[in-house]
Design a protein around this motif. Structure first.
Motif, mmCIF file in Angstrom:
data_model
loop_
_atom_site.group_PDB
_atom_site.id
_atom_site.type_symbol
_atom_site.label_atom_id
_atom_site.label_comp_id
_atom_site.label_asym_id
_atom_site.label_seq_id
_atom_site.Cartn_x
_atom_site.Cartn_y
_atom_site.Cartn_z
ATOM 1 N N ILE A 45 -50.712 -20.899 -13.582
ATOM 2 C CA ILE A 45 -49.524 -20.582 -14.270
ATOM 3 C C ILE A 45 -49.861 -19.916 -15.574
ATOM 4 C CG2 ILE A 45 -47.322 -21.586 -15.532
ATOM 5 C CD1 ILE A 45 -47.261 -23.375 -13.048
ATOM 6 N N LEU A 46 -49.168 -18.803 -15.883
ATOM 7 C CA LEU A 46 -49.763 -17.938 -17.078
ATOM 8 C C LEU A 46 -48.360 -17.623 -17.774
ATOM 9 C CD1 LEU A 46 -51.397 -16.535 -14.378
ATOM 10 C CD2 LEU A 46 -52.460 -15.549 -16.505
ATOM 11 N N SER A 47 -48.463 -17.700 -19.052
ATOM 12 C CA SER A 47 -47.184 -17.488 -19.995
ATOM 13 C C SER A 47 -46.922 -16.024 -19.774
ATOM 14 C CB SER A 47 -47.699 -17.516 -21.548
ATOM 15 O OG SER A 47 -48.864 -16.693 -21.765
ATOM 16 N N PHE A 52 -51.867 -8.332 -21.452
ATOM 17 C CA PHE A 52 -51.426 -8.332 -22.547
ATOM 18 C C PHE A 52 -52.534 -9.036 -23.694
ATOM 19 C CE2 PHE A 52 -47.529 -8.714 -20.465
ATOM 20 C CZ PHE A 52 -46.454 -7.792 -21.108
ATOM 21 N N PRO A 53 -52.460 -8.895 -24.771
ATOM 22 C CA PRO A 53 -53.688 -9.048 -25.499
ATOM 23 C C PRO A 53 -54.010 -10.828 -25.541
ATOM 24 C CG PRO A 53 -52.165 -7.952 -26.893
ATOM 25 C CD PRO A 53 -51.659 -7.894 -25.630
ATOM 26 N N GLU A 264 -47.009 -2.182 -20.125
ATOM 27 C CA GLU A 264 -47.544 -3.768 -19.691
ATOM 28 C C GLU A 264 -46.324 -4.501 -19.103
ATOM 29 O OE1 GLU A 264 -47.407 -2.135 -22.762
ATOM 30 O OE2 GLU A 264 -46.793 -3.764 -24.187
ATOM 31 N N ASN A 265 -44.986 -3.918 -19.317
ATOM 32 C CA ASN A 265 -43.865 -4.808 -18.717
ATOM 33 C C ASN A 265 -43.728 -4.512 -17.266
ATOM 34 O OD1 ASN A 265 -43.509 -5.572 -21.332
ATOM 35 N ND2 ASN A 265 -41.651 -5.168 -21.528
ATOM 36 N N GLY A 266 -44.766 -3.860 -16.547
ATOM 37 C CA GLY A 266 -44.642 -3.513 -15.156
ATOM 38 C C GLY A 266 -43.508 -2.536 -14.870
#
Ligand SMILES: Nc1ncnc2c1ncn2[C@@H]1O[C@H](COP(=O)(O)OP(=O)(O)O)[C@@H](O)[C@H]1O
Ligand SMILES: Cc1ncc(COP(=O)(O)O)c(C=O)c1O
Length: 280
Positions: A45-47, A52-53, A264-266
């Protein structure tokens, strides 16, 4: 008991990234639009995704066997098993065990052997993981490596645009020798086009070309492979699945550029899900 009038189900082994449109947040809506029940097995699970940095990351490896154990107790069955991003050698083994436990002769197994991009293996991908991935690929009915992953699987030096078509077929055949029925090598740049190299179960091959558009965006591989998985489970031809997936990704990139969605938002596939809605 009257049997359920069969709606298809796919068990999807992939990560859940809360922001950035990739992995499960892409797979779930796409399978739903294609009238398939998505049953996720989270690998981590990733935020937000790792492009992203900064991000929070919680590895789920130790919990996965307990999670899957409950599915065994419930005698769940699936029409497909589809694996995506796997974070450790142990997770590769867990997917192999799941295929042995839940795989059936009629069911389809789709392996997206996510290991790298742009000529490089991801930093987290150790040589041992790459060699275990070769084993996992052998359990697939359909495998969808990008060109970088195809090079890793076949021990070739990556070239961005240098491969001739007969060598691409040779690569797909070498991947098929690892065990899968069919292979799709994605993201092969050919001038102003992007080509998918398709090697079918009967040994025939096709090159499915689309105009290359816009920016590279995260999550396009997940959009693509989800459509391949759904089409396979519905019994459509691989060729139709690849055509639909390639056209859909292209439209999503164009729409994302039109709406100025940050890279980066796909891809803002939500705007276009109606193009996928499947009629019975
Ligand atoms: N910029 C693009 N223009 C048109 N189609 C694209 C573009 N990027 C990806 N696609 C389509 O999506 C497929 C999967 O993308 P790819 O980048 O190979 O996946 P991955 O994220 O696994 O590396 C490609 O084979 C192609 O059909
Ligand atoms: C954790 C995670 N999963 C999935 C993806 C998406 O991968 P792809 O662009 O190959 O579809 C990313 C991309 O950064 C990621 O960080």
């Amino acid at each position: 008991m009257t049997p359920e009038k069969h709606q298809k189900k796919i068990a999807v082994i992939n990560d859940l990234s809360g922001y950035g449109r990739c992995s499960l947040t892409v797979v779930i809506p796409i399978l739903s639009a294609l009238k398939i029940q998505c049953c996720p097995v989270p690998t981590s699970i990733l935020s937000n995704h790792t492009g992203f940095p900064t991000y929070f990351f919680d590895d789920y490896t130790e919990k996965m066997p307990m999670y899957i154990e409950e599915w065994k107790k419930l005698h769940l069955t699936f029409d497909g098993i589809y694996s995506g991003f796997l974070g450790s050698e142990a997770q590769i083994q867990i997917v192999i065990d799941m295929i042995k436990e839940f795989g059936t002769k009629e069911g389809r197994v789709i392996i997206d052997p996510i290991m790298g991009d742009h000529g490089k293996a991801y930093q987290t991908y150790t040589p041992q993981m790459c060699s275990r991935m070769k084993e996992l690929v052998g359990y697939g009915n359909i495998v969808t490596p990008n060109l970088t992953e195809a090079c890793i699987l076949t021990g070739r030096e990556y070239q961005k645009e240098g491969f001739r078509r007969n060598e691409l077929i040779q690569m797909a055949e070498e991947i098929r020798e690892l065990g899968p029925d069919a292979v799709v090598i994605t993201g092969v740049k050919e001038g102003s086009f992007v080509t998918n190299v398709v090697l079918e179960a009967d040994g025939t091959h096709h090159f499915i070309r689309t105009r290359h558009v816009g920016n590279e965006r995260p999550g396009t591989g997940d959009v693509f492979s989800s459509i391949i998985a759904a089409y396979a489970v519905h019994g459509a031809s691989l060729r139709d699945g690849v055509r639909k997936a390639a056209d859909f990704v292209k439209e999503c990139i164009l729409k994302s550029d039109e709406l100025n969605v940050p890279v980066e938002n796909g891809v803002c596939f939500e705007e276009l899900l109606s193009l996928l809605i499947r009629h019975r």
